[in-house]
Design a protein around this motif. Structure first.
Motif, PDB file in Angstrom:
ATOM      1  N   GLN A  11     183.796  -6.657  50.667  1.00 31.13           N
ATOM      2  CA  GLN A  11     183.119  -7.754  50.188  1.00 31.13           C
ATOM      3  C   GLN A  11     182.671  -7.366  48.911  1.00 31.13           C
ATOM      4  N   LEU A  12     182.440  -8.297  48.184  1.00 29.58           N
ATOM      5  CA  LEU A  12     181.774  -7.743  46.774  1.00 29.58           C
ATOM      6  C   LEU A  12     180.558  -8.595  46.459  1.00 29.58           C
ATOM      7  N   THR A  13     179.351  -8.054  45.973  1.00 32.53           N
ATOM      8  CA  THR A  13     177.920  -9.049  46.155  1.00 32.53           C
ATOM      9  C   THR A  13     177.557  -8.135  44.395  1.00 32.53           C
ATOM     10  N   TYR A  14     177.461  -8.936  43.713  1.00 30.29           N
ATOM     11  CA  TYR A  14     176.590  -7.539  42.224  1.00 30.29           C
ATOM     12  C   TYR A  14     175.112  -8.727  42.107  1.00 30.29           C
ATOM     13  N   ARG A  15     174.565  -7.499  42.338  1.00 29.34           N
ATOM     14  CA  ARG A  15     172.523  -8.362  42.612  1.00 29.34           C
ATOM     15  C   ARG A  15     171.780  -7.963  41.308  1.00 29.34           C
ATOM     16  N   PRO A  16     171.921  -9.108  40.152  1.00 32.16           N
ATOM     17  CA  PRO A  16     171.478  -9.060  39.063  1.00 32.16           C
ATOM     18  C   PRO A  16     170.001  -8.648  39.242  1.00 32.16           C
ATOM     19  N   LEU A  18     168.509  -6.189  40.724  1.00 31.93           N
ATOM     20  CA  LEU A  18     168.648  -4.724  41.020  1.00 31.93           C
ATOM     21  C   LEU A  18     170.186  -3.899  40.338  1.00 31.93           C
ATOM     22  N   ASP A  19     169.956  -4.771  39.556  1.00 32.66           N
ATOM     23  CA  ASP A  19     171.653  -4.435  38.810  1.00 32.66           C
ATOM     24  C   ASP A  19     172.689  -3.467  39.502  1.00 32.66           C
ATOM     25  N   LEU A  20     172.971  -4.201  40.916  1.00 31.27           N
ATOM     26  CA  LEU A  20     173.990  -3.611  41.016  1.00 31.27           C
ATOM     27  C   LEU A  20     174.587  -3.739  41.648  1.00 31.27           C
ATOM     28  N   LEU A  21     175.921  -3.300  41.505  1.00 24.05           N
ATOM     29  CA  LEU A  21     177.584  -3.949  42.390  1.00 24.05           C
ATOM     30  C   LEU A  21     177.426  -3.719  44.054  1.00 24.05           C
ATOM     31  N   VAL A  22     177.634  -4.436  44.883  1.00 21.51           N
ATOM     32  CA  VAL A  22     177.839  -4.028  46.273  1.00 21.51           C
ATOM     33  C   VAL A  22     179.193  -4.190  46.465  1.00 21.51           C
ATOM     34  N   GLY A  23     179.321  -2.730  47.590  1.00 20.56           N
ATOM     35  CA  GLY A  23     180.742  -3.283  47.762  1.00 20.56           C
ATOM     36  C   GLY A  23     180.021  -2.855  49.919  1.00 20.56           C
ATOM     37  N   ARG A  24     180.630  -3.756  50.915  1.00 20.10           N
ATOM     38  CA  ARG A  24     180.597  -3.452  52.258  1.00 20.10           C
ATOM     39  C   ARG A  24     181.972  -4.401  52.676  1.00 20.10           C
ATOM     40  N   TRP A  25     182.589  -2.471  53.177  1.00 19.15           N
ATOM     41  CA  TRP A  25     184.112  -2.604  53.415  1.00 19.15           C
ATOM     42  C   TRP A  25     183.751  -2.149  54.739  1.00 19.15           C
ATOM     43  N   SER A  26     184.536  -3.689  55.095  1.00 17.92           N
ATOM     44  CA  SER A  26     185.015  -4.165  56.778  1.00 17.92           C
ATOM     45  C   SER A  26     185.510  -3.110  57.878  1.00 17.92           C
ATOM     46  N   TYR A  27     186.068  -2.789  57.262  1.00 17.03           N
ATOM     47  CA  TYR A  27     186.603  -1.977  58.367  1.00 17.03           C
ATOM     48  C   TYR A  27     187.651  -0.455  57.793  1.00 17.03           C
ATOM     49  N   GLN A  28     188.469   0.319  58.468  1.00 20.13           N
ATOM     50  CA  GLN A  28     189.085   1.296  57.746  1.00 20.13           C
ATOM     51  C   GLN A  28     190.285   0.737  57.410  1.00 20.13           C
ATOM     52  N   PRO A  29     190.867   0.839  56.601  1.00 26.31           N
ATOM     53  CA  PRO A  29     191.611   0.841  56.382  1.00 26.31           C
ATOM     54  C   PRO A  29     193.235   1.556  56.098  1.00 26.31           C
ATOM     55  N   ASP A  30     194.900   0.896  56.260  1.00 34.31           N
ATOM     56  CA  ASP A  30     195.670   1.549  55.885  1.00 34.31           C
ATOM     57  C   ASP A  30     194.966   2.679  54.663  1.00 34.31           C
ATOM     58  N   PRO A  31     195.575   3.114  54.128  1.00 36.02           N
ATOM     59  CA  PRO A  31     195.198   3.475  52.737  1.00 36.02           C
ATOM     60  C   PRO A  31     196.850   3.118  51.665  1.00 36.02           C
ATOM     61  N   ALA A  32     197.316   1.679  52.157  1.00 33.51           N
ATOM     62  CA  ALA A  32     198.254   0.847  51.375  1.00 33.51           C
ATOM     63  C   ALA A  32     197.669   0.644  50.521  1.00 33.51           C
ATOM     64  N   LEU A  33     196.271  -0.141  51.813  1.00 26.91           N
ATOM     65  CA  LEU A  33     195.908  -1.742  51.304  1.00 26.91           C
ATOM     66  C   LEU A  33     194.564  -1.158  49.881  1.00 26.91           C
ATOM     67  N   ALA A  43     187.723  -5.540  38.976  1.00 31.33           N
ATOM     68  CA  ALA A  43     187.856  -6.726  38.295  1.00 31.33           C
ATOM     69  C   ALA A  43     186.510  -7.075  38.245  1.00 31.33           C
ATOM     70  N   ARG A  44     185.664  -7.317  39.228  1.00 30.19           N
ATOM     71  CA  ARG A  44     183.886  -7.929  39.357  1.00 30.19           C
ATOM     72  C   ARG A  44     183.597  -6.785  38.779  1.00 30.19           C
ATOM     73  N   ALA A  45     183.305  -5.414  39.202  1.00 27.59           N
ATOM     74  CA  ALA A  45     182.684  -4.605  38.063  1.00 27.59           C
ATOM     75  C   ALA A  45     182.891  -5.132  36.439  1.00 27.59           C
ATOM     76  N   CYS A  50     178.477  -3.888  35.183  1.00 30.58           N
ATOM     77  CA  CYS A  50     177.760  -2.806  36.520  1.00 30.58           C
ATOM     78  C   CYS A  50     178.251  -1.715  36.149  1.00 30.58           C
ATOM     79  N   SER A  51     177.468  -0.730  36.145  1.00 29.01           N
ATOM     80  CA  SER A  51     177.843  -0.001  36.234  1.00 29.01           C
ATOM     81  C   SER A  51     176.676   2.057  37.681  1.00 29.01           C
ATOM     82  N   TYR A  52     176.103   0.409  38.060  1.00 33.23           N
ATOM     83  CA  TYR A  52     175.490   1.471  38.975  1.00 33.23           C
ATOM     84  C   TYR A  52     176.218   0.455  40.658  1.00 33.23           C
TER      85      TYR A  52
END
Length: 138
Positions: A11-16, A18-33, A43-45, A50-52
């Motif tokens: 889940q990605l949220t841009y916080r204008p 703070l000028d932060l791109l926050v990514g919250r990873w929901s679970y341990q993914p299979d590397p193929a994902l 795409a979101r960055a 945003c480079s932070y």
């Protein structure tokens, strides 16, 4: 992996404010994902310019060594170039994963990125991670 599956994983949220791109990873993914999730992150960055980034990986128990090498050698340098020459990534981790990362033989501490286009740091506390990202602006 579909775009929907990628957004379930990351889940990605841009916080204008703070000028932060926050990514919250929901679970341990299979590397193929992971490639589709990183396409979403890219795409979101680029859309936000945003480079932070704050990447919350507390729900992950391990890092895939091949993905880590790709991130450090290719993805982060490329994203820094695409984001006007600068990228700062703070990872928020759980205690066990943080211990694994820091103990790895190829671990690079944040201070060793001084003067480089991209920098990566790891934290167990979200406030400390955000503070580090804010300090990187200077």
């Amino acid at each position: 992996m579909t775009a929907g599956q990628a957004s379930d994983l990351l889940q990605l949220t841009y916080r204008p404010d703070l000028d932060l791109l926050v990514g919250r990873w929901s679970y341990q993914p299979d590397p193929a994902l992971l490639p589709a999730a990183y396409e979403l992150l890219t795409a979101r960055a680029l859309e936000s310019g945003c480079s932070y980034w704050l990447q919350d990986i507390r729900r992950r128990a391990a890092n895939d060594p091949a993905i880590t090498r790709w991130l450090l050698a290719e993805y982060f340098p490329d994203m820094a170039r695409r984001l006007n020459g600068r990228l700062r990534v703070a990872y928020l981790t759980g205690p066990a994963l943080l211990e694994q990362i820091v103990a790895a033989p190829d671990f690079v501490p944040a201070k060793d990125y001084a003067g480089k286009a991209h920098a990566v740091a790891f934290f167990g506390d979200e406030g400390a991670a955000v503070a580090w990202l804010q300090e990187q602006r200077g």
